[in-house]
Design an enzyme around this catalytic site. Structure first.
Site, PDB file in Angstrom:
ATOM      1  N   ARG A 141     -51.003  -8.022  26.831  1.00 54.33           N
ATOM      2  CA  ARG A 141     -52.288  -7.315  26.707  1.00 54.33           C
ATOM      3  C   ARG A 141     -53.454  -8.301  26.806  1.00 54.33           C
ATOM      4  O   ARG A 141     -54.490  -7.996  27.416  1.00 54.33           O
ATOM      5  CB  ARG A 141     -52.325  -6.558  25.384  1.00 54.33           C
ATOM      6  N   HIS A 145     -56.219  -7.877  29.673  1.00 57.73           N
ATOM      7  CA  HIS A 145     -57.623  -7.616  29.356  1.00 57.73           C
ATOM      8  C   HIS A 145     -58.535  -8.758  29.802  1.00 57.73           C
ATOM      9  O   HIS A 145     -59.707  -8.527  30.121  1.00 57.73           O
ATOM     10  CB  HIS A 145     -57.791  -7.349  27.861  1.00 57.73           C
ATOM     11  N   TRP A 284     -44.866   3.923  23.149  1.00 52.48           N
ATOM     12  CA  TRP A 284     -44.634   4.814  24.281  1.00 52.48           C
ATOM     13  C   TRP A 284     -43.136   5.037  24.521  1.00 52.48           C
ATOM     14  O   TRP A 284     -42.742   6.075  25.028  1.00 52.48           O
ATOM     15  CB  TRP A 284     -45.228   4.221  25.562  1.00 52.48           C
TER      16      TRP A 284
END
Length: 387
Positions: A141, A145, A284
């Site tokens: 991540r 990002h 998820w």
């Protein structure tokens, strides 16, 4: 480390079908005191993706790495360096050595960058005090990002600069929680002070994917750190509460097409959301620290409904009620063009791995003024491949 490794051995060797399984596995792991090296080797050699339906990643040759010339980087570790990319090969000038070395030129080799990769991988194994026992998802991540702020129209943003180190960008809502990833990598930066933060963050993202049993992702150095003046404005990263139009606007600004947008979304196979960061909650998939194509399978095969809770609108699976999908996730099957790629990746995990590798490589290179050629990219050897 023995406990952490035994936990991974158990967790990845036994199918995980419910959220409660994780707690049981961790409890069992705490009672194990087997030799750490033996347990790790057992997992790596015999427990690879036992419960996952994803394919084995394609075998890639490591011989296509950047040939940068001989250098004794290990002997220089501890000194202070800075990059000079006037030539085609990233050069590092030694300003002050750790043992009074004569100032000179350092040209990091493929082996030097592999050592950085190995140091990140080692930390991933040793530090299991994060979500689901791995810092892997948050490292990915961070790299995502840092790179996803790129604007093709203005040529601003992207991984070149590592400007998330500074408050204006580091405090953006989409970057909440990423300090944990940046702090995690500080010991590696101290061990290899010659590498820029922007190279380190993206290399760590590659390491995270590969160590979580994902595909090989080609990578090359050449990013330079920048100061606070290069911080990007807020709002360049995806808003999970939006629809397919928002997805196309955000990813289209970076230069991605519909197929690449769906492939990149497959990163949601890893990690989970947090109420104290994004406001959303939950994983998820049932294997949030192992890269698979299960994210796409679940989108297609599971029945989803709105979750009844006090948080923002998100979907919940109707079978176990332990998984979630964001509005932007569901937009992928509500849009007919996006949906055909979701169907493709749900059926063919190998195709997903190949496309994911290509698009992540592209993402991590957005806006970087490389002097090296694409064919010079390094293909790091995962620690799972060690004999």
């Amino acid at each position: 480390m023995a406990t952490a490794t035994a936990a991974r051995t158990l967790a990845r060797a036994i199918p995980r079908s419910t959220a409660s399984s994780t707690s049981s596995l961790r409890l069992a792991a705490r009672t194990s005191r087997n030799d750490a090296h033996a347990a790790k080797r057992f997992f790596q050699n015999s427990s690879r993706r036992h419960y996952s339906s994803a394919p084995e990643p394609p075998k890639s040759s490591s011989s296509t790495g950047i040939i940068l010339g001989a250098a004794a980087a290990a002997a220089l570790a501890g000194g202070f360096y800075y990059y000079n990319t006037q030539g085609k090969i990233p050069e590092v000038h030694l300003k002050k050595g750790s043992a009074g070395e004569t100032a000179g030129l350092l040209k990091p080799t493929t082996e030097d960058y592999q050592k950085v990769y190995d140091a990140v991988a080692k930390l991933l194994w040793e530090k299991d005090d994060y979500d689901d026992g791995s810092y892997g998802p948050v490292l990915l991540r961070l790299a995502w990002h840092a790179s996803g702020t790129y604007d093709a129209a203005t040529g601003t943003g992207g991984s070149n600069g590592a400007t998330m180190r500074f408050a204006p960008e580091g405090d953006h809502g989409a970057n909440a929680g990423l300090k944990a990833a940046r702090d995690f990598l500080e010991p590696v930066k101290e061990q290899f002070p010659w590498i820029s933060y922007s190279d380190l963050w993206t290399l760590a993202g590659v390491c995270a994917v590969q160590e979580m049993q994902g595909p090989i992702i080609p990578w090359r150095p050449g990013r330079q750190d920048r100061d606070v003046a290069f911080c990007t404005p807020d709002g360049r990263l995806p808003d999970a509460s939006k629809d397919q139009n928002h997805i196309r606007a955000i990813f289209g600004r970076m230069g991605f097409n519909d197929q690449e947008m769906v492939a990149l979304s497959g990163a949601h196979a890893l990690g989970r959301c947090h109420t104290d960061r994004s406001g959303f909650d939950g994983p998820w998939t049932f294997s949030p620290t192992v890269m698979t194509n299960d994210y796409f399978k679940l989108l297609m095969e599971e029945k989803w409904g709105w979750r009844s809770w006090n948080g923002p609108k998100q979907y919940q699976d109707k079978t176990s009620k332990s998984l979630m999908m964001l509005p932007t996730d569901m937009a992928l099957i509500q849009d007919p063009i996006f949906k055909k790629y979701v169907e493709k990746y749900a059926k063919d995990g190998q195709a997903f791995f190949e496309d994911f590798s290509n698009v992540v490589c592209k993402l991590f290179e957005l806006g970087v003024p490389f002097e090296s050629k694409p064919e010079d990219r390094i293909r790091f050897k995962p620690t799972a491949d060690e004999s």
